[in-house]
Design a protein around this motif. Structure first.
Motif, mmCIF file in Angstrom:
data_model
loop_
_atom_site.group_PDB
_atom_site.id
_atom_site.type_symbol
_atom_site.label_atom_id
_atom_site.label_comp_id
_atom_site.label_asym_id
_atom_site.label_seq_id
_atom_site.Cartn_x
_atom_site.Cartn_y
_atom_site.Cartn_z
ATOM 1 N N LYS A 68 -2.932 -13.571 16.640
ATOM 2 C CA LYS A 68 -3.204 -14.214 15.357
ATOM 3 C C LYS A 68 -3.233 -13.199 14.208
ATOM 4 C CE LYS A 68 -4.277 -17.740 12.843
ATOM 5 N NZ LYS A 68 -3.119 -18.313 12.208
ATOM 6 N N LYS A 69 -3.763 -12.011 14.463
ATOM 7 C CA LYS A 69 -3.822 -10.971 13.424
ATOM 8 C C LYS A 69 -2.420 -10.547 13.009
ATOM 9 C CE LYS A 69 -6.369 -7.037 11.936
ATOM 10 N NZ LYS A 69 -6.532 -7.407 10.569
ATOM 11 N N THR A 70 -1.518 -10.381 13.967
ATOM 12 C CA THR A 70 -0.130 -10.023 13.671
ATOM 13 C C THR A 70 0.531 -11.126 12.856
ATOM 14 O OG1 THR A 70 0.006 -8.747 15.704
ATOM 15 C CG2 THR A 70 2.091 -9.394 14.701
ATOM 16 N N MET A 108 6.936 -24.349 13.139
ATOM 17 C CA MET A 108 6.421 -23.012 12.919
ATOM 18 C C MET A 108 7.306 -22.022 13.646
ATOM 19 S SD MET A 108 2.593 -21.644 13.564
ATOM 20 C CE MET A 108 2.480 -21.173 15.263
ATOM 21 N N PHE A 109 7.844 -21.055 12.909
ATOM 22 C CA PHE A 109 8.768 -20.115 13.550
ATOM 23 C C PHE A 109 8.069 -18.888 14.101
ATOM 24 C CE2 PHE A 109 8.969 -18.708 9.111
ATOM 25 C CZ PHE A 109 8.728 -17.356 9.268
ATOM 26 N N LEU A 110 6.807 -18.720 13.830
ATOM 27 C CA LEU A 110 6.094 -17.553 14.346
ATOM 28 C C LEU A 110 5.690 -17.813 15.792
ATOM 29 C CD1 LEU A 110 3.877 -16.866 11.238
ATOM 30 C CD2 LEU A 110 5.901 -15.628 11.939
ATOM 31 N N LYS A 111 6.206 -17.009 16.702
ATOM 32 C CA LYS A 111 5.962 -17.229 18.116
ATOM 33 C C LYS A 111 5.053 -16.154 18.708
ATOM 34 C CE LYS A 111 10.325 -19.592 18.746
ATOM 35 N NZ LYS A 111 10.946 -19.506 17.461
ATOM 36 N N LYS A 112 4.418 -15.384 17.864
ATOM 37 C CA LYS A 112 3.585 -14.300 18.339
ATOM 38 C C LYS A 112 2.233 -14.854 18.772
ATOM 39 C CE LYS A 112 5.955 -11.165 15.320
ATOM 40 N NZ LYS A 112 6.028 -10.632 14.013
ATOM 41 N N ASP A 113 1.705 -14.321 19.850
ATOM 42 C CA ASP A 113 0.411 -14.763 20.349
ATOM 43 C C ASP A 113 -0.734 -14.187 19.532
ATOM 44 O OD1 ASP A 113 1.643 -16.172 22.374
ATOM 45 O OD2 ASP A 113 1.632 -14.459 23.739
ATOM 46 N N PHE A 128 1.935 -10.800 9.029
ATOM 47 C CA PHE A 128 3.299 -11.206 8.714
ATOM 48 C C PHE A 128 3.296 -12.157 7.513
ATOM 49 C CE2 PHE A 128 6.963 -13.992 9.331
ATOM 50 C CZ PHE A 128 7.976 -13.059 9.407
ATOM 51 N N LEU A 129 2.424 -13.166 7.550
ATOM 52 C CA LEU A 129 2.328 -14.132 6.452
ATOM 53 C C LEU A 129 1.838 -13.461 5.167
ATOM 54 C CD1 LEU A 129 0.888 -17.210 8.355
ATOM 55 C CD2 LEU A 129 3.173 -17.009 7.345
ATOM 56 N N ILE A 130 0.951 -12.490 5.289
ATOM 57 C CA ILE A 130 0.456 -11.772 4.109
ATOM 58 C C ILE A 130 1.601 -11.018 3.435
ATOM 59 C CG2 ILE A 130 -1.001 -9.835 3.376
ATOM 60 C CD1 ILE A 130 -3.042 -10.844 5.553
ATOM 61 N N LYS A 131 2.476 -10.396 4.219
ATOM 62 C CA LYS A 131 3.608 -9.665 3.630
ATOM 63 C C LYS A 131 4.586 -10.617 2.958
ATOM 64 C CE LYS A 131 3.257 -5.471 6.167
ATOM 65 N NZ LYS A 131 3.857 -4.425 6.910
ATOM 66 N N LEU A 138 10.015 -2.818 -0.368
ATOM 67 C CA LEU A 138 10.355 -2.549 1.038
ATOM 68 C C LEU A 138 9.219 -2.919 1.977
ATOM 69 C CD1 LEU A 138 12.193 0.882 0.843
ATOM 70 C CD2 LEU A 138 13.180 -1.337 1.402
ATOM 71 N N ASP A 139 7.984 -2.715 1.540
ATOM 72 C CA ASP A 139 6.829 -3.068 2.363
ATOM 73 C C ASP A 139 6.830 -4.557 2.720
ATOM 74 O OD1 ASP A 139 5.922 -0.465 2.124
ATOM 75 O OD2 ASP A 139 4.558 -0.922 0.466
ATOM 76 N N PHE A 140 7.317 -5.389 1.816
ATOM 77 C CA PHE A 140 7.272 -6.831 2.010
ATOM 78 C C PHE A 140 8.478 -7.364 2.776
ATOM 79 C CE2 PHE A 140 5.605 -6.380 -2.560
ATOM 80 C CZ PHE A 140 4.385 -5.897 -2.121
ATOM 81 N N THR A 141 9.575 -6.630 2.755
ATOM 82 C CA THR A 141 10.820 -7.151 3.326
ATOM 83 C C THR A 141 11.103 -6.659 4.742
ATOM 84 O OG1 THR A 141 12.106 -5.342 2.360
ATOM 85 C CG2 THR A 141 11.904 -7.369 1.056
ATOM 86 N N ARG A 142 10.390 -5.658 5.188
ATOM 87 C CA ARG A 142 10.683 -5.013 6.476
ATOM 88 C C ARG A 142 10.756 -6.018 7.632
ATOM 89 N NH1 ARG A 142 7.309 -0.816 5.962
ATOM 90 N NH2 ARG A 142 8.961 0.329 4.933
ATOM 91 N N GLU A 143 9.756 -6.890 7.752
ATOM 92 C CA GLU A 143 9.752 -7.844 8.856
ATOM 93 C C GLU A 143 10.657 -9.040 8.584
ATOM 94 O OE1 GLU A 143 5.950 -8.626 10.825
ATOM 95 O OE2 GLU A 143 5.110 -7.107 9.491
ATOM 96 N N VAL A 144 10.774 -9.423 7.337
ATOM 97 C CA VAL A 144 11.568 -10.602 6.975
ATOM 98 C C VAL A 144 13.036 -10.407 7.339
ATOM 99 C CG1 VAL A 144 12.296 -12.112 5.078
ATOM 100 C CG2 VAL A 144 9.967 -11.213 5.129
ATOM 101 N N LYS A 145 13.548 -9.191 7.166
ATOM 102 C CA LYS A 145 14.977 -8.963 7.408
ATOM 103 C C LYS A 145 15.363 -9.168 8.872
ATOM 104 C CE LYS A 145 14.824 -3.958 7.919
ATOM 105 N NZ LYS A 145 15.168 -2.689 7.305
#
Length: 137
Positions: free
Chosen positions: A8-10, A1-6, A14-17, A72-79
């Motif tokens: 859960k909502k964040t 799992m690459f998500l290291k954020k504590d 992220f996964l929703i986007k 753009l809404d979906f790619t902002r965090e992915v980039k």
């Protein structure tokens, strides 16, 4: 799992986007199939979604995708992800596109735009496309 954020909502946001981007790709040819949905679920699980949250994430992503008029809404965090994580998502996008063994003009145009938005060079994008296309044939 690459998500290291504590938070859960964040993590879920992220996964929703990411899921909204995958759904957008699946729907761009106006044929959202069960095979594409399976690829989306598999990708979300590989990215760290729990089985319990999977349906909730997909349902929320469908609403976001339906109400959005730009990717753009979906790619902002992915980039901002590390290269290997972006490549995993690109592989999933190409897998969705080639799930019916062909790519139409709208799908290839979307991937060309995503390459620029996600800072993926043309060679890498082409290599991933060829790998997925060959695997699906």
């Amino acid at each position: 799992m690459f998500l290291k954020k504590d938070n859960k909502k964040t993590e879920d946001n992220f996964l929703i986007k990411i899921c909204a981007l995958l759904i957008h790709t699946a729907k761009i040819d106006e044929n959202y199939s069960e095979k594409e949905e399976k690829i989306i679920k598999k990708t979300l699980l590989e990215l760290g979604s729990s089985l319990e949250n999977l349906t909730k994430i997909i349902n929320e992503a469908k609403i976001i995708e339906q109400n959005s008029n730009q990717i753009l809404d979906f790619t902002r965090e992915v980039k901002n992800l590390p290269e290997n994580d972006k490549i995993k998502i690109i592989e999933s996008l190409w897998s969705i596109i080639y799930s019916n063994n062909e790519a139409d003009i709208y799908e290839t145009n979307l991937m060309r735009r995503l390459a620029g938005l996600l800072y993926i060079d043309n060679k890498t994008m082409g290599d991933i496309k060829t790998k997925v296309k060959t695997k699906n044939l």
